[in-house]
Design a protein around this motif. Structure first.
Motif, short mmCIF file in Angstrom:
data_model
loop_
_atom_site.label_atom_id
_atom_site.label_comp_id
_atom_site.label_asym_id
_atom_site.label_seq_id
_atom_site.Cartn_x
_atom_site.Cartn_y
_atom_site.Cartn_z
N SER A 1 11.48 15.04 0.42
CA SER A 1 11.06 15.13 -0.98
C SER A 1 12.31 15.11 -1.84
O SER A 1 13.43 15.12 -1.33
CB SER A 1 10.27 16.43 -1.21
N SER A 2 12.12 15.12 -3.17
CA SER A 2 13.29 15.15 -4.07
C SER A 2 13.86 16.56 -4.13
O SER A 2 15.07 16.75 -4.07
CB SER A 2 12.90 14.76 -5.49
N GLU B 1 8.58 21.39 -2.16
CA GLU B 1 7.50 20.49 -2.61
C GLU B 1 6.36 20.41 -1.60
O GLU B 1 5.35 19.77 -1.86
CB GLU B 1 8.06 19.09 -2.92
N VAL C 1 5.61 14.59 -2.85
CA VAL C 1 5.89 14.78 -4.28
C VAL C 1 4.98 15.88 -4.81
O VAL C 1 3.75 15.75 -4.75
CB VAL C 1 5.62 13.47 -5.07
N SER C 2 5.58 16.93 -5.31
CA SER C 2 4.77 18.01 -5.87
C SER C 2 4.30 17.63 -7.27
O SER C 2 5.11 17.25 -8.12
CB SER C 2 5.59 19.30 -5.89
N VAL D 1 8.27 16.86 -10.62
CA VAL D 1 9.39 15.95 -10.43
C VAL D 1 9.46 14.94 -11.58
O VAL D 1 8.44 14.38 -11.97
CB VAL D 1 9.25 15.17 -9.10
N ARG E 1 10.34 11.39 -13.23
CA ARG E 1 10.27 10.00 -12.75
C ARG E 1 11.64 9.54 -12.22
O ARG E 1 11.74 8.95 -11.15
CB ARG E 1 9.83 9.14 -13.95
N LEU F 1 12.59 10.84 -8.83
CA LEU F 1 11.84 10.16 -7.78
C LEU F 1 12.44 8.77 -7.50
O LEU F 1 12.58 8.36 -6.34
CB LEU F 1 10.38 10.02 -8.26
N THR G 1 3.87 7.80 -0.45
CA THR G 1 4.14 9.13 -1.01
C THR G 1 2.89 9.99 -0.85
O THR G 1 1.77 9.48 -0.79
CB THR G 1 4.49 9.05 -2.51
N LEU H 1 1.07 13.06 -2.72
CA LEU H 1 1.05 13.92 -3.90
C LEU H 1 0.49 15.28 -3.49
O LEU H 1 -0.65 15.38 -3.02
CB LEU H 1 0.17 13.26 -4.98
#
Ligand SMILES: Nc1ncnc2c1ncn2[C@@H]1O[C@H](COP(=O)(O)OP(=O)(O)OP(=O)(O)O)[C@@H](O)[C@H]1O
Ligand SMILES: [Mg+2]
Length: 243
Positions: A41-42, A46, A179-180, A184, A186, A189, A206, A208
């Motif tokens: 994840s970023s 997340e 991705v939470s 996050v 844009r 990401l 991805t 979500l």
């Protein structure tokens, strides 16, 4: 083989259960060449570990042989959050011991209380796991596991925070980016995507996570009203099973 137990396996609500059924179906359609799948994840928190563990449970429910590998060697919380208890007599060794050459694969691989799912815990925390994660020994481990199991699910550190996941991706067949919802930006990401693409490992999709279900329902993005009776019936059944 060694044994351990996940004493706090999360109960899944109806929508989460359905979402993971869909995810495991999609994973099983990826084809035979996609076996080593890394989740990242970023940001931290997340839901990578939750998603990795739940995906493993779902794949195992379908009769797949699956192994979860905890590669978050800096600060994994899996053993704490999910109440991992090692069977009496089992050495509490994990990936870091294997990578350091202190233990062999059989010594760090554990059967779990989820039928069909095995687990390699992280072992000891490391300040800088990069040299070990970029070693041939790590690649050999994942390749060996891919021969024995239908899926090797690799729970990694967040790629937007440390570079470990990019190293790990180089020896995986595909990446799932968790991705939470609403957490996050844009650009973050896009940065994570660019970073991962440089590894040459394909991003499969991805996931979500932690979606504000009510928010979705209000916006009519989600067919809550249509399915609400099913949710209720399912959740009632789940409650009855618990009591
Ligand atoms: N979809 C979900 N439903 C219920 N609980 C969730 C969900 N996603 C995450 N959680 C919970 O949120 C917390 C953080 O999730 P998790 O540990 O999986 O995140 P992570 O991305 O692995 O974090 P880290 O970056 O620290 O490794 C955990 O307590 C987890 O059980
Ligand atoms: Mg985690």
């Amino acid at each position: 083989m060694n044994r351990l137990e996940f004493r706090k396996l999360p109960q899944l609500s109806y929508p989460v259960n359905e979402a993971f059924n869909t995810l495991s179906t999609n994973v099983s359609f990826l084809g035979r060449d996609i076996k080593k799948i890394m989740l990242t994840s970023s940001h931290a928190s997340e839901g990578k570990s939750f998603t990795s563990l739940t995906l493993c449970r779902k794949l195992a429910e379908r009769g797949k042989r699956v192994v979860l590998v905890d590669t978050d060697l800096r600060r994994s919380m899996i053993t704490t959050v999910y109440g991992v208890q090692f069977a009496p007599g089992s050495k509490k060794q994990g990936l870091s011991h294997y990578l350091a050459g202190i233990a062999e694969k059989e010594e760090v691989l554990f059967h779990t209380n989820v039928p069909g799912m095995d687990f390699i815990p992280m072992g000891h925390e490391l300040l800088n796991p990069i040299p070990l994660l970029s070693s041939e020994r790590f690649q050999n481990l994942l390749d060996g596991l891919a021969e024995e199991y239908d899926y090797v699910i690799v729970d990694a550190a967040p790629v937007g925070v440390v570079i470990d996941a990019a190293e790990i991706a180089k020896v995986c067949d595909g990446i799932l980016l968790v991705v939470s919802y609403n957490q996050v930006h844009r650009q973050e990401l896009i940065d994570a995507k660019n970073q991962l693409e440089q590894t040459g490992c394909p991003i499969l999709g991805t996931i979500l996570n932690q979606v504000d279900y009510e928010g979705f329902a209000n916006k009519k993005y989600y067919y809550k009203s249509h399915y609400s009776s099913y949710y209720k019936a399912y959740e009632k059944e789940a409650e009855e099973k618990k009591s």
